[in-house]
Design an enzyme around this catalytic site. Structure first.
Site, mmCIF file in Angstrom:
data_model
loop_
_atom_site.group_PDB
_atom_site.id
_atom_site.type_symbol
_atom_site.label_atom_id
_atom_site.label_comp_id
_atom_site.label_asym_id
_atom_site.label_seq_id
_atom_site.Cartn_x
_atom_site.Cartn_y
_atom_site.Cartn_z
ATOM 1 N N GLY A 125 -5.084 -7.605 5.314
ATOM 2 C CA GLY A 125 -4.002 -7.011 6.084
ATOM 3 C C GLY A 125 -4.045 -7.418 7.533
ATOM 4 O O GLY A 125 -3.473 -8.436 7.931
ATOM 5 N N SER A 126 -4.785 -6.629 8.337
ATOM 6 C CA SER A 126 -4.739 -6.813 9.788
ATOM 7 C C SER A 126 -5.195 -8.205 10.235
ATOM 8 O O SER A 126 -4.676 -8.723 11.229
ATOM 9 C CB SER A 126 -5.578 -5.734 10.475
ATOM 10 O OG SER A 126 -6.864 -5.689 9.929
ATOM 11 N N GLY A 153 -5.638 0.493 7.468
ATOM 12 C CA GLY A 153 -6.021 -0.898 7.676
ATOM 13 C C GLY A 153 -6.982 -1.022 8.856
ATOM 14 O O GLY A 153 -7.254 -0.047 9.559
ATOM 15 N N ASP A 163 0.849 -1.200 0.000
ATOM 16 C CA ASP A 163 0.000 0.000 0.000
ATOM 17 C C ASP A 163 0.878 1.242 0.000
ATOM 18 O O ASP A 163 1.731 1.411 0.875
ATOM 19 C CB ASP A 163 -0.891 0.003 1.248
ATOM 20 C CG ASP A 163 -2.024 -0.992 1.143
ATOM 21 O OD1 ASP A 163 -2.763 -0.945 0.148
ATOM 22 O OD2 ASP A 163 -2.169 -1.839 2.055
ATOM 23 N N ASP A 216 -10.268 -5.592 -1.547
ATOM 24 C CA ASP A 216 -9.306 -5.092 -0.556
ATOM 25 C C ASP A 216 -10.021 -4.297 0.528
ATOM 26 O O ASP A 216 -10.716 -3.326 0.246
ATOM 27 C CB ASP A 216 -8.302 -4.190 -1.310
ATOM 28 C CG ASP A 216 -7.204 -3.629 -0.424
ATOM 29 O OD1 ASP A 216 -7.059 -4.076 0.724
ATOM 30 O OD2 ASP A 216 -6.477 -2.738 -0.915
ATOM 31 N N GLY A 217 -9.809 -4.702 1.786
ATOM 32 C CA GLY A 217 -10.323 -3.960 2.936
ATOM 33 C C GLY A 217 -11.293 -4.784 3.755
ATOM 34 O O GLY A 217 -12.300 -5.277 3.248
ATOM 35 N N GLY A 270 -7.148 4.239 2.901
ATOM 36 C CA GLY A 270 -6.420 5.150 3.779
ATOM 37 C C GLY A 270 -5.849 4.493 5.018
ATOM 38 O O GLY A 270 -4.849 4.939 5.541
HETATM 39 C C1 DX5 Z 1 -6.676 0.256 2.802
HETATM 40 C C2 DX5 Z 1 -5.591 -0.535 2.118
HETATM 41 C C3 DX5 Z 1 -5.734 -1.991 2.370
HETATM 42 C C4 DX5 Z 1 -5.601 -2.339 3.831
HETATM 43 C C5 DX5 Z 1 -6.154 -3.701 4.090
HETATM 44 O O1 DX5 Z 1 -6.618 1.563 2.430
HETATM 45 O O2 DX5 Z 1 -5.627 -0.349 0.733
HETATM 46 O O3 DX5 Z 1 -4.840 -2.742 1.591
HETATM 47 O O4 DX5 Z 1 -4.272 -2.286 4.270
HETATM 48 O O5 DX5 Z 1 -6.088 -3.902 5.458
HETATM 49 P P1 DX5 Z 1 -7.247 -4.641 6.269
HETATM 50 O O6 DX5 Z 1 -7.299 -6.034 5.738
HETATM 51 O O7 DX5 Z 1 -6.777 -4.532 7.671
HETATM 52 O O8 DX5 Z 1 -8.531 -3.890 6.004
HETATM 53 ZN ZN ZN Z 2 -4.547 -1.854 -0.481
#
Ligand code: DX5
Ligand code: ZN
Length: 209
Positions: A192-193, A140, A31, A171-172, A138
Site C-alpha cells: 500500500g503506502s 496502512g 481493503d 499483506d502489510g 486495521g
Molecule cells: C492493513 C491492510 C493492508 C494495508 C497495506 O490492515 O489490510 O492491505 O493497507 O498497507 P501497507 O503496505 O502500507 O502496510
Molecule cells: Zn489488506
C-alpha cells in the site's frame, strides 16, 4: 512475482487509481473495514463500488469484517478475482467460502499475525488463496512483523501436506527491503503506502517484482 496495490493510505483515491491503471500492477487490493473486526471503518459499498470509474484492473478484495456474509454478494458483483475473508470471523468460514465460490469467484482466507495457524487447516483444500497478514490489520503504513517469514514457511508446509494449489499472498509493511526477507516464498505481494506514497508508482512496483 504478482503485485497487488492497496489504496487504503491514499490521499486522493481517484488520482492514485488512475495512475495505477497505467502501470503493470496485477491487482488493486480493496481493503474493507467494518469498525468492529478492526477499529477503523472504510467507506460504504455504495461509494466503494465507484472505483470501477478509475480502474479496469482486477480486484483483490480483503474483507476485514466480523460478519462477511452480507458483504459477499456486493463485492462479488465488482471486477473481483479474489474475495478474501478472515479465519477469525464470527460466521461459519466454510459456508462463507462456498458462498464466494457460488459467484464464480476465487476465495481467499486471511489470518492475523497472532492467530494460531491451525485455524487455516480445515479449509486448505477449499481455498484458492491464503493472505498472510504481516501487520495487525486495521491500517496502512505499519512495520512488517519479522515472524511472518516463519509463518509463511509453516503455511507452505501445511499446503504441501494436503497437495493444495492455493496461492500465498502477504499483506502489510511490504517494501523493497521487507520483500528481500520474503524472497520468492509467496505468489503475491500486497503493498500500500510504499507504492502510493512514492513519486513514481511504476518504479516502486518494479522494485517489488
Ligand atoms: C492493513 C491492510 C493492508 C494495508 C497495506 O490492515 O489490510 O492491505 O493497507 O498497507 P501497507 O503496505 O502500507 O502496510
Ligand atoms: Zn489488506
Amino acid at each position: 512475482m504478482k503485485i497487488s496495490t492497496s489504496f487504503l493510505s491514499s490521499k486522493n483515491i481517484p488520482r492514485d487509481l488512475t495512475i495505477l491503471n497505467d502501470t503493470d500492477v496485477d491487482y488493486i487490493h480493496v481493503d474493507v473495514m467494518d469498525g468492529k473486526f478492526v477499529k477503523n471503518k472504510t467507506m460504504p459499498f455504495k461509494e466503494m463500488k465507484n472505483i470501477y470509474k478509475f480502474t479496469s484492473k482486477r480486484l483483490d478484495v480483503h474483507l476485514m469484517v466480523a460478519k462477511p456474509y452480507k458483504y459477499i454478494k456486493n463485492y462479488a458483483s465488482l471486477n473481483t478475482e479474489y474475495l478474501t475473508i478472515h479465519a477469525e470471523v464470527e460466521e461459519d468460514v466454510g459456508d462463507l467460502l462456498n458462498l464466494i465460490k457460488s459467484y464464480g469467484i476465487k476465495c481467499g482466507l486471511s489470518i492475523k499475525p497472532t492467530s494460531d495457524l491451525e485455524l487455516l487447516r480445515p479449509y486448505l483444500s477449499q481455498v484458492d488463496l491464503i493472505l498472510v497478514m504481516a501487520v495487525e490489520p486495521g491500517q496502512g503504513g505499519q512495520e512488517f512483523l519479522p515472524d511472518t517469514v516463519e509463518r509463511i514457511k509453516q503455511i507452505k508446509k501445511m499446503l504441501k501436506d494436503v497437495k493444495s494449489k492455493a496461492l500465498l499472498s502477504v499483506d502489510g509493511g511490504i517494501n523493497a527491503d521487507t520483500k528481500k526477507l520474503i524472497g520468492t516464498a509467496v505468489d503475491i505481494l500486497v503493498s500500500g503506502s510504499y507504492v502510493t506514497n512514492s513519486n513514481n508508482f511504476q518504479d516502486a512496483i518494479d522494485t517489488l517484482r
